[in-house]
Motif scaffolding. Structure first.
Motif, PDB file in Angstrom:
ATOM      1  N   LYS A 251      47.626  66.584 -30.669  1.00  0.00           N
ATOM      2  CA  LYS A 251      49.013  66.952 -30.937  1.00  0.00           C
ATOM      3  C   LYS A 251      49.670  67.335 -29.620  1.00  0.00           C
ATOM      4  O   LYS A 251      49.016  67.885 -28.732  1.00  0.00           O
ATOM      5  CB  LYS A 251      49.083  68.122 -31.923  1.00  0.00           C
TER       6      LYS A 251
ATOM      7  N   THR B   2      56.773  69.250 -28.584  1.00  0.00           N
ATOM      8  CA  THR B   2      57.989  68.471 -28.435  1.00  0.00           C
ATOM      9  C   THR B   2      59.194  69.303 -28.823  1.00  0.00           C
ATOM     10  O   THR B   2      59.082  70.267 -29.603  1.00  0.00           O
ATOM     11  CB  THR B   2      57.929  67.205 -29.319  1.00  0.00           C
TER      12      THR B   2
ATOM     13  N   HIS C  39      61.868  67.579 -29.975  1.00  0.00           N
ATOM     14  CA  HIS C  39      62.616  66.647 -30.816  1.00  0.00           C
ATOM     15  C   HIS C  39      62.709  67.163 -32.246  1.00  0.00           C
ATOM     16  O   HIS C  39      61.864  67.949 -32.699  1.00  0.00           O
ATOM     17  CB  HIS C  39      61.937  65.271 -30.806  1.00  0.00           C
TER      18      HIS C  39
ATOM     19  N   CYS D  95      54.539  58.374 -34.856  1.00  0.00           N
ATOM     20  CA  CYS D  95      54.107  59.774 -34.864  1.00  0.00           C
ATOM     21  C   CYS D  95      54.959  60.556 -35.849  1.00  0.00           C
ATOM     22  O   CYS D  95      56.042  60.112 -36.246  1.00  0.00           O
ATOM     23  CB  CYS D  95      54.252  60.388 -33.469  1.00  0.00           C
TER      24      CYS D  95
ATOM     25  N   SER E 296      56.902  64.259 -36.282  1.00  0.00           N
ATOM     26  CA  SER E 296      57.404  65.400 -35.514  1.00  0.00           C
ATOM     27  C   SER E 296      57.655  66.548 -36.476  1.00  0.00           C
ATOM     28  O   SER E 296      58.498  66.449 -37.369  1.00  0.00           O
ATOM     29  CB  SER E 296      58.695  65.024 -34.785  1.00  0.00           C
ATOM     30  N   THR E 297      56.900  67.634 -36.310  1.00  0.00           N
ATOM     31  CA  THR E 297      57.035  68.762 -37.214  1.00  0.00           C
ATOM     32  C   THR E 297      56.606  70.042 -36.523  1.00  0.00           C
ATOM     33  O   THR E 297      55.640  70.057 -35.760  1.00  0.00           O
ATOM     34  CB  THR E 297      56.201  68.538 -38.497  1.00  0.00           C
TER      35      THR E 297
ATOM     36  N   LEU F 120      54.312  66.800 -31.843  1.00  0.00           N
ATOM     37  CA  LEU F 120      54.146  65.402 -32.233  1.00  0.00           C
ATOM     38  C   LEU F 120      52.728  65.199 -32.721  1.00  0.00           C
ATOM     39  O   LEU F 120      51.768  65.629 -32.060  1.00  0.00           O
ATOM     40  CB  LEU F 120      54.394  64.469 -31.043  1.00  0.00           C
TER      41      LEU F 120
END
Length: 303
Positions: free
Chosen positions: A261, A264, A266, A285, A287-288, A292
């Motif tokens: 992981k 990020t 984003h 991927c 994103s959470t 990532l």
């Protein structure tokens, strides 16, 4: 090209499947022509149907699941006045009925009932399974079993041409739609029955703007050169325009490919496309919570 040496080829072929050929036969013909090591198709077409069959070579099979869920566009001709045991021209024609003199307005009043969200009962002549047995095998034994209704969406349904005993329809629909069932149900609402006498898949979302290739055209290109043949393939990410995209550096790519992981900033997204600084598609991927998470990464370059 050698007939026995297969390549680690990656890309998406929009094959224009011919009439009378199974989807699996069309897939294998394309695979051997391209000499691709790995291939799969996304949503079969009956032998009596023609049209777009997306074929995924190599790493493209990792995105093929997205195409199974895609909307599709068909052009079909419904022959009125009979029903068919299979719902199409292959079956025995039964129950002849007179065709009512229906005005355009009356026909439209019937068709409007099939637009939007509707429910369908899948046909017995389908690949759905009951206790591990395909329904079409049971149907060939003269058996009929109960099938649960499915919710589908008919995005558009328009008449392209009508004659005394046929309707040619343009249909844009969601996954899981059976055109044979749609035609049968329309025939019943008209009071005369109907079956599919022609079916062509014009497009699979998101490939509506791209060209299809017949096998004969591909063979001609193969005779010219490997490069001419490979030039018809679409990049893998062509199948994923609906997903957000980000660019990451080589260090992040390395960590993602190791299953790690990566932090990020984003926005959260269930799936997003990942690209290198050079524009190479790396894979998918999640994103959470500021990280990532690798989901489906390509083993090698996209083409």
């Amino acid at each position: 090209m050698s007939r026995h040496r297969f390549r680690k080829l990656n890309g998406i072929l929009l094959l224009d499947k011919a009439l009378g050929v199974s989807s699996n036969k069309a897939l294998q013909d394309a695979r051997f022509l391209f000499q691709a090591e790995k291939a799969g198709h996304t949503g079969s077409l009956d032998p009596l149907a023609s049209g777009m069959l997306p074929v995924c070579f190599g790493e493209a099979t990792k995105v093929s699941a997205f195409l199974l869920d895609s909307d599709k566009r068909y052009v079909t001709t419904a022959t009125l006045g009979y029903v068919s045991t299979t719902g199409d021209a292959e079956g025995e024609k039964l129950n002849p009925r007179s065709i009512p003199d229906t005005s355009d307005a009356e026909l439209e009043a019937v068709l409007v009932q099939f637009r939007g969200g509707i429910s369908q009962i899948p046909p017995m002549y389908s690949a759905l399974k009951k206790d591990g047995q395909p329904l079409y095998k049971l149907a060939r034994q003269g058996l009929e079993v109960e099938r649960a209704a499915r919710d589908i969406t008919i995005h558009s349904l328009t008449v392209l041409e009508r004659t005394e005993n046929t309707l040619t329809l343009d249909v844009v629909c969601s996954k899981g739609t059976y055109i044979r069932t749609l035609v049968e149900d329309i025939g019943e609402r008209l009071g005369c029955g109907a079956y599919v006498s022609m079916l062509r898949r014009e497009s699979v979302d998101p490939f509506g703007a791209f060209r299809m290739y017949r096998l004969e055209e591909l063979r001609t290109l193969a005779e010219q050169s490997v490069e001419a043949l490979d030039a018809v393939l679409l990049p893998l990410d062509t199948a994923l325009p609906h997903l957000p995209a980000i660019t990451v550096d080589d260090a992040v790519i390395t960590r993602l490919r190791q299953g790690q992981k990566v932090r990020t900033d984003h926005e959260a997204a269930e799936l997003m496309r990942i690209y290198s600084d050079f524009g190479e598609f790396i894979g998918l991927c999640e994103s959470t919570h500021g990280v990532l998470i690798p989901r489906r990464l390509l083993a090698y370059s996209s083409l």
